[in-house]
Scaffold this active site. Structure first.
Site, PDB file in Angstrom:
ATOM      1  N   CYS A  63     -44.855   6.654  32.370  1.00  0.00           N
ATOM      2  CA  CYS A  63     -45.578   7.806  31.409  1.00  0.00           C
ATOM      3  C   CYS A  63     -47.148   7.567  31.251  1.00  0.00           C
ATOM      4  O   CYS A  63     -47.429   7.198  30.257  1.00  0.00           O
ATOM      5  CB  CYS A  63     -44.806   7.864  30.132  1.00  0.00           C
ATOM      6  SG  CYS A  63     -43.279   8.524  30.426  1.00  0.00           S
ATOM      7  N   GLU A  64     -47.701   7.106  32.416  1.00  0.00           N
ATOM      8  CA  GLU A  64     -49.199   6.989  32.562  1.00  0.00           C
ATOM      9  C   GLU A  64     -49.543   7.145  33.932  1.00  0.00           C
ATOM     10  O   GLU A  64     -48.466   7.170  34.848  1.00  0.00           O
ATOM     11  CB  GLU A  64     -49.902   6.087  31.786  1.00  0.00           C
ATOM     12  CG  GLU A  64     -49.303   4.583  32.456  1.00  0.00           C
ATOM     13  CD  GLU A  64     -49.926   3.223  31.625  1.00  0.00           C
ATOM     14  OE1 GLU A  64     -51.110   3.040  31.892  1.00  0.00           O
ATOM     15  OE2 GLU A  64     -49.099   2.895  30.504  1.00  0.00           O
TER      16      GLU A  64
END
Ligand code: PLP
Length: 407
Positions: free
Chosen positions: A328-329
């Protein structure tokens, strides 16, 4: 399955998996040995931070390699794999005097790269032979994260501080038995390397009781087509001749040591992972794989290039993809790559995944670290199981809060 079949290995694994080809490790080892066959006493110490699975260490030991370590834990792994302490060299940076003393007590050759530690160690243990790591201040390669020979590098004792080293040796009566350099991770220019070697030879002449000179590593391997690769055959021939000449001047045949990591294992490794989704945006087609920089951080950390191939559809029409992970980046493995047409569920392979890939893996996003497989003599051997949920919880302590915390 008797031929090297990555897809079958990927299908059997229940998640992303690293696969290493033993024969490639062996052929790289032989290539290095052959390149330096002109050296009377050659020692190759595998730098195990590149890939430290104990079965890989055992394989190295079987081939006749020694071991280069940077932490006491790597030393312990080496012993676990069957190395004799005498076949291990400890080349740490910034570790405590206590750790160095413990490793020295095990009978492992230690290498010190700091004047303060050298003085303390020599004062307390004058009889234990010590190698010193020199910084010749020669730049090799351009990446400042992995170039360790420049003037403000934290590695090594500056050659300008040799007079201070000599003073310490004289005062403590300690025994320096080796000199070492490791200038960085990319030897692109043999002349630059030979220039650094001259500095090391000049340093070596100031110590009368050496038994080896260690040239570290930095052998570059190709990551993509057209990449410059260290010409080790040329380097071997030139350095062997120069080393023989040096030994004559020195008056004794010394051992010549190297500590290759990447060179031995990078190209032997493949990282296999499934494509979870193919996602089209206004400008890009993303292939989203069942992994992320938690498993292979080099592209994000060093901007390294790893070739990506679709092994489920190798003959497919080539299209352009940006291969990303599930973290999640932003975790881009490769932008705008030409890859054989990808369908969801296909298995892609990342090449050059033997060095600094699994060893840098983490549990970020609370994912399991992957399995590792060694392809050895026509068979796939599981050498590390994929982690489980129990592994994630292993050292965590759940506090029993007595009262609800007020918001
Ligand atoms: C990392 C390291 C190596 C290995 O470098 P490669 O580029 O992987 O060959 C060798 N020696 C020392 C001291 C190291 O820290």
């Amino acid at each position: 399955m008797t031929h090297f079949d990555l897809e079958t290995i990927a299908k059997r694994a229940n998640g992303p998996v690293y696969v290493y080809e033993a024969s490639k490790i062996h052929s790289q080892y032989q290539r290095l040995k052959n390149a330096f066959s002109g050296v009377a006493q050659l020692k190759i110490n595998y730098a195990c931070k590149a890939l430290s699975n104990i079965s890989i260490l055992k394989l190295m030991q079987n081939m006749g390699s020694g071991l280069d370590t940077v932490s006491i834990q790597e030393v312990q792994l080496g012993l676990e794999a069957g190395f004799e302490p005498a076949d291990i060299i400890f080349t740490p940076n910034g570790v405590s005097l206590g750790e160095i003393e413990t490793v020295a007590k095990m009978g492992v050759q230690i290498n010190i790269d700091n004047l303060s530690i050298l003085e303390q160690f020599g004062t307390k243990h004058p009889k234990v032979p010590v190698c010193i790591r020199i910084n010749p201040h020669v730049m090799a390669g351009g990446n400042s994260n992995i170039s360790v020979g420049h003037i403000d590098s934290k590695f090594g004792i500056s050659i300008h501080q040799i007079p201070h080293v000599l003073r310490i040796v004289e005062n403590t009566k300690m025994h320096i038995n080796g000199v070492h350099m490791h200038t960085g991770s990319d030897i692109l220019d043999i002349e630059v390397f030979l220039h650094a070697s001259e500095i090391l030879f000049n340093t070596a002449l100031q110590f009368k009781d050496l038994s080896f000179i260690d040239f570290g590593s930095g052998f570059k391997v190709p990551y993509r087509e057209g990449d410059i690769e260290t010409n080790i055959e040329e380097l071997g021939e030139k350095l062997a001749n120069r080393f023989a000449e040096f030994c004559k001047t020195y008056g004794k045949t010394l051992e010549l040591a190297f500590e290759p990591g990447k060179f031995l294992v990078s190209q032997a490794g493949y990282f296999l992972t499934k494509v979870n989704a193919v996602k089209q945006t206004t400008s890009t087609v993303f292939a989203q794989v069942d992994s992320g920089f938690n498993h292979l951080i080099r592209p994000m950390l060093y901007n390294s290039y790893h070739e990506i191939v679709n092994i489920s559809n190798p003959e497919g029409r080539e299209r352009f993809y940006t291969v990303v992970g599930y973290i999640c980046e932003t975790d881009t493995f490769g932008s705008n790559r030409k890859i054989a047409e990808i369908s969801e569920g296909d298995v892609v392979a990342f090449k050059n995944a033997g060095a600094y890939c699994f060893t840098m893996a983490s549990n970020y996003n609370s994912r399991f670290r992957p399995a590792e497989v060694l392809w050895y003599e026509g068979q796939a051997h599981l050498i590390r199981k994929q982690e489980t949920f129990e592994d994630l919880l292993q050292n965590q302590v759940l506090i029993d809060f007595k009262e609800k915390v007020e918001a």
